[in-house]
Design a protein around this motif. Structure first.
Motif: not given
Ligand code: GAP
Length: 478
Positions: A92, A96, A129, A157, A278-279
């Motif tokens: 990820g 991410n 976000s 990002q 975290s993801h």
């Protein structure tokens, strides 16, 4: 005992540490140097000097001994920095592992949006976000911290993994990443470890090694680096055992921090809110340390419940069956993983900050003076002892050399030998690098076959027979 070794009383001013003072001491005494120093440095890179290398080695060795050698349920691994690029797709990180950035259209400076919001507006921003962060920054009409113009872009990002190329030609070579965490090798090699190391759930795989992150706002000395070391454990458990293992590791991490001498009052545990996880994590707590102003409380270590996220992802992406066969229940499942993670460089920084002390005292001429002392735990101190002949005379040097060799050989620790300058200055030098004990060979030694041992912390002195000196030191360090 010879008079020149007796020192005046002092007043301690604990918590005198500032980042600048500690960084200056580190350069002055050879703990940490700016990277590429003779070329004017490369921003946010640092090199560990002779004493920093020893301190770091002591921390890593102690950690390995504590969490690998002393436990029957943890085995070690030493994985590569370069891994198949698909590892980072599965984990990820390609999608991410991002930092939200804003640029200044006027001066072209670049900032982390969440740091700007936290530092300039006092709001917590981690986990928000880019759209939410942009809204906050625009509502506050925040000027650029560098040039003052209100020309910050929207937040966007930016992936933090460093890329490099395998093969001689960059256009045709394979793009790979420098690992941003050591953890993934433990997941990718989990099946091999299971097949070769005779382990059964619950068990852990531990690793110490370099990780790399293209941090946009690094800084604060060795706190946030582009290249740093991690000491990590992936602890594999039955799917219903994650919560209990999490609590066990929380307590093991506290015990570790105490064992290296970090003071309780500078530590707290902070639970991550759902939106900052975290993801890969279903629960994370950070061990935070009270860094000197203006930093305040910041992450030192983390503990995460990674569930079966990583094994499931690698199973799907690699096509390999990564399930565990449980002989007790005669069933197959993907284990869950609890991950305690310890930054090596942050550990060193905290040890240095906690150990740094200044005492008001008098110098040899009776003038007010400051004694700087690093009260490092003897377990981690670079030198465990120093041998100092009172004067540079052959008859003292001969005895001192022999004592140095016995301490080094029989106790098996790093000992310094110093015969230059007056004894008071030599003591101060050892204080500044955290040497717990100084063994002084003086003229009385030639008569009574004993040495003066001076304690770094309270400067008390005791007379110890030379014959007993190695055993005396071993006892103090035990
Ligand atoms: N495998 C989980 C992981 O990497 P993390 O919180 O991103 O989690 C773990 O990093 C630890 O690594 C941190 O608690 C910190 O001690 C250290 N660390 C992370 N980024 C760092 C950086 N840029 N410079 C120095 N140390 C860092």
């Amino acid at each position: 005992m010879t008079d020149t070794t007796i020192e005046p009383p002092t007043v301690s001013t604990r918590r005198a540490a500032t980042m600048d003072k500690v960084a200056a001491l580190c350069k002055r005494r050879g703990f940490v140097y700016p990277g590429s120093d003779i070329y004017g440095g490369l921003a946010n890179t640092w090199d560990y000097g002779p004493l920093g290398a020893e301190l770091k080695r002591n921390v890593k060795d102690l950690w390995w001994r504590t969490f690998v050698h002393r436990r029957r349920d943890v085995v070690g691994l030493d994985g590569g920095i370069l891994m198949h690029p698909r590892v980072w797709e599965a984990s990820g990180h390609v999608v991410n592992f991002n930092d939200p950035l804003v640029d200044c259209r006027t001066c072209k400076s670049r900032f982390r949006a969440d740091h700007l919001i936290e530092e300039r507006l006092g709001q917590h921003a981690e986990g928000k976000s880019p759209v939410e962060m942009t809204a906050i920054l625009q509502a506050a009409n925040l000027p650029c911290p560098n040039c003052g113009n209100r020309t910050l872009t929207d937040a966007r990002q930016f992936n933090m993994m460093f890329q490099t190329t395998i093969g001689p030609v960059s256009e045709t070579g394979t793009q790979v990443y420098l690992r941003p965490e050591t953890a993934q090798a433990m997941f990718v090699q989990y099946k091999n470890v299971l097949a070769t190391a005779r382990v059964k759930l619950p068990f852990g795989i531990a690793q110490v090694g370099k990780a790399f992150r293209n941090e946009i706002t690094p800084g604060n000395f060795i706190f946030r680096l582009l290249e740093f070391e991690q000491m990590e454990i992936e602890y594999f458990v039955k799917p219903d055992a994650g919560a209990a293992a999490f609590e066990d590791w929380l307590s093991a991490m506290r015990t570790w921090l105490r064992s290296v001498g970090v003071r309780d009052e500078h530590l707290r545990v902070r639970e991550h809110a759902k939106d900052e996880l975290s993801h890969y994590s279903s629960r994370t707590v950070d061990f935070e340390y009270a860094f000197p102003a203006p930093m305040g409380w910041k992450e030192l270590y983390g503990l995460a419940n990674r569930t079966d996220f990583d094994l499931r992802q690698h199973q799907e992406h690699s096509g390999e069956d990564l399930t565990y066969f449980d002989q007790e229940t005669n069933s197959r499942y993907l284990p869950h993983v609890i991950e305690p993670t310890f930054g090596v460089d942050r550990t060193l920084l905290v040890l240095l900050l906690d150990a740094y002390d200044e005492e008001e005292t008098l110098d040899v001429n009776g003038k007010p003076d400051i004694r700087v002392v690093l009260r490092l735990h003897p377990r981690v101190a670079p030198y465990k002892a120093a041998v100092l002949p009172l004067m540079k005379k052959p008859e003292l040097a001969e005895v001192a050399r022999r004592l140095f060799e016995r301490l080094e050989g029989e106790v098996g620790v790093l000992v310094d030998y110093d015969e230059t300058g007056n004894i008071g200055k030599r003591y101060r030098r050892q204080d500044e690098v955290g040497t717990p004990f100084c063994f002084t060979v003086d003229y009385d030694t030639l008569e009574d076959r004993a040495v003066t041992v001076r304690d770094r912390d309270d400067m008390s002195q005791v007379r110890v027979p030379i014959a007993d000196a190695p055993a005396w030191l071993r006892d103090r360090l035990a």
